[in-house]
Design a protein around this motif. Sequence first.
Motif, PDB file in Angstrom:
ATOM      1  N   GLU A  94       1.304  -1.018   0.099  1.00  0.00           N
ATOM      2  CA  GLU A  94       0.209  -0.430   0.048  1.00  0.00           C
ATOM      3  C   GLU A  94       0.914   1.252   0.145  1.00  0.00           C
ATOM      4  N   LEU A  95       2.134   1.431   0.733  1.00  0.00           N
ATOM      5  CA  LEU A  95       2.633   2.810   0.879  1.00  0.00           C
ATOM      6  C   LEU A  95       3.556   2.726  -0.294  1.00  0.00           C
ATOM      7  N   ALA A  96       4.295   1.280  -0.920  1.00  0.00           N
ATOM      8  CA  ALA A  96       5.148   1.764  -2.549  1.00  0.00           C
ATOM      9  C   ALA A  96       3.807   2.284  -3.483  1.00  0.00           C
ATOM     10  N   GLU A  97       2.909   0.929  -3.784  1.00  0.00           N
ATOM     11  CA  GLU A  97       2.321   1.478  -5.049  1.00  0.00           C
ATOM     12  C   GLU A  97       1.199   3.087  -4.389  1.00  0.00           C
ATOM     13  N   GLN A  98       1.660   3.418  -3.390  1.00  0.00           N
ATOM     14  CA  GLN A  98       1.209   5.071  -3.310  1.00  0.00           C
ATOM     15  C   GLN A  98      -0.564   4.870  -3.179  1.00  0.00           C
ATOM     16  N   THR A  99      -1.200   4.400  -2.428  1.00  0.00           N
ATOM     17  CA  THR A  99      -2.352   3.660  -2.793  1.00  0.00           C
ATOM     18  C   THR A  99      -3.309   4.995  -1.300  1.00  0.00           C
ATOM     19  N   GLN A 100      -4.872   4.803  -1.402  1.00  0.00           N
ATOM     20  CA  GLN A 100      -5.316   5.659  -0.626  1.00  0.00           C
ATOM     21  C   GLN A 100      -4.363   5.326   0.870  1.00  0.00           C
ATOM     22  N   VAL A 101      -4.659   4.557   1.105  1.00  0.00           N
ATOM     23  CA  VAL A 101      -4.717   3.640   2.728  1.00  0.00           C
ATOM     24  C   VAL A 101      -3.429   4.179   2.436  1.00  0.00           C
ATOM     25  N   GLY A 102      -2.313   3.758   2.033  1.00  0.00           N
ATOM     26  CA  GLY A 102      -0.537   4.423   1.983  1.00  0.00           C
ATOM     27  C   GLY A 102      -0.619   5.034   2.249  1.00  0.00           C
ATOM     28  N   ASP A 103      -1.551   6.276   1.578  1.00  0.00           N
ATOM     29  CA  ASP A 103      -1.130   7.906   1.473  1.00  0.00           C
ATOM     30  C   ASP A 103      -1.308   8.524   2.911  1.00  0.00           C
ATOM     31  N   ALA A 104      -2.744   7.472   3.336  1.00  0.00           N
ATOM     32  CA  ALA A 104      -3.637   7.583   4.785  1.00  0.00           C
ATOM     33  C   ALA A 104      -1.845   7.508   6.053  1.00  0.00           C
ATOM     34  N   LEU A 105      -1.682   6.542   5.998  1.00  0.00           N
ATOM     35  CA  LEU A 105      -0.734   5.831   6.778  1.00  0.00           C
ATOM     36  C   LEU A 105       0.697   7.309   6.607  1.00  0.00           C
ATOM     37  N   VAL A 106       0.770   7.881   5.547  1.00  0.00           N
ATOM     38  CA  VAL A 106       2.025   8.952   5.637  1.00  0.00           C
ATOM     39  C   VAL A 106       1.859   9.518   6.053  1.00  0.00           C
ATOM     40  N   ARG A 107       0.452  10.372   5.100  1.00  0.00           N
ATOM     41  CA  ARG A 107      -0.022  11.393   6.389  1.00  0.00           C
ATOM     42  C   ARG A 107       0.046  11.631   7.710  1.00  0.00           C
ATOM     43  N   GLY A 108      -0.586  10.035   8.703  1.00  0.00           N
ATOM     44  CA  GLY A 108      -0.529  10.198   9.715  1.00  0.00           C
ATOM     45  C   GLY A 108       0.725   9.959  10.553  1.00  0.00           C
ATOM     46  N   LEU A 109       2.191   9.857   9.476  1.00  0.00           N
ATOM     47  CA  LEU A 109       3.367  10.053  10.153  1.00  0.00           C
ATOM     48  C   LEU A 109       3.738  11.279  10.001  1.00  0.00           C
ATOM     49  N   VAL A 110       2.785  11.939   9.068  1.00  0.00           N
ATOM     50  CA  VAL A 110       3.892  13.590   8.904  1.00  0.00           C
ATOM     51  C   VAL A 110       3.279  14.372   9.694  1.00  0.00           C
ATOM     52  N   ARG A 111       1.951  13.992  10.156  1.00  0.00           N
ATOM     53  CA  ARG A 111       1.022  15.010  10.765  1.00  0.00           C
ATOM     54  C   ARG A 111       1.250  14.771  12.627  1.00  0.00           C
ATOM     55  N   ALA A 112       2.308  13.538  13.065  1.00  0.00           N
ATOM     56  CA  ALA A 112       2.567  13.446  14.157  1.00  0.00           C
ATOM     57  C   ALA A 112       4.063  13.918  14.711  1.00  0.00           C
ATOM     58  N   GLN A 113       4.646  14.191  13.278  1.00  0.00           N
ATOM     59  CA  GLN A 113       5.700  14.721  13.387  1.00  0.00           C
ATOM     60  C   GLN A 113       5.601  15.971  13.327  1.00  0.00           C
ATOM     61  N   LEU A 114       4.830  16.285  12.210  1.00  0.00           N
ATOM     62  CA  LEU A 114       4.926  18.102  12.882  1.00  0.00           C
ATOM     63  C   LEU A 114       4.094  18.647  13.788  1.00  0.00           C
ATOM     64  N   ALA A 115       2.627  17.915  14.861  1.00  0.00           N
ATOM     65  CA  ALA A 115       2.266  17.695  16.137  1.00  0.00           C
ATOM     66  C   ALA A 115       3.798  17.780  16.713  1.00  0.00           C
ATOM     67  N   LEU A 116       4.724  16.824  17.032  1.00  0.00           N
ATOM     68  CA  LEU A 116       5.754  17.415  18.358  1.00  0.00           C
ATOM     69  C   LEU A 116       6.336  17.967  18.371  1.00  0.00           C
ATOM     70  N   ALA A 117       6.715  18.210  16.629  1.00  0.00           N
ATOM     71  CA  ALA A 117       7.301  19.493  15.995  1.00  0.00           C
ATOM     72  C   ALA A 117       7.452  21.229  16.893  1.00  0.00           C
ATOM     73  N   LEU A 118       5.995  21.169  16.908  1.00  0.00           N
ATOM     74  CA  LEU A 118       5.359  22.425  16.699  1.00  0.00           C
ATOM     75  C   LEU A 118       5.019  22.445  18.786  1.00  0.00           C
TER      76      LEU A 118
END
Length: 130
Positions: free
Chosen positions: A33-57
């Motif tokens: 899902e991550l490699a093929e950049q499907t909606q599920v993989g995209d949601a997983l990556v967005r969740g990680l990016v959101r968590a990292q951004l929240a931590l930085a803020l």
Amino acid sequence: MEQLTTGAGTPERTRIVLAEVVRRRDHDRARAELAEQTQVGDALVRGLVRAQLALALRLSVVVAIGLGALPLLFAIAPATSTIKVVGISLPWVLLGVVAFPFLVAVGWAYVYLAERNEQDFTAVVRRPER
């Protein structure tokens, strides 16, 4: 099933071809899902990016409050700026000596917590589905 024939029209051999049965493990599906950049993989990556951004803020707010409170302290209580520590005025000690270990500690906390976010992300990707 495919039959091969010779020039005389008689069957020489019969070759049976079966479709390969591929069974992916669940974490392989998440990786796909991550490699093929499907909606599920995209949601997983967005969740990680959101968590990292929240931590930085959050840690940026800690730094802003920690270092930004010093000028406020000296404005509210001007007598603190006359205090001497080892012959150096307190504002210089706080800004020149104490601020550096504070920033190093916040940086260490960020790296530790960011790695923990990534480990949690990896655990979600590798977790078997039920």
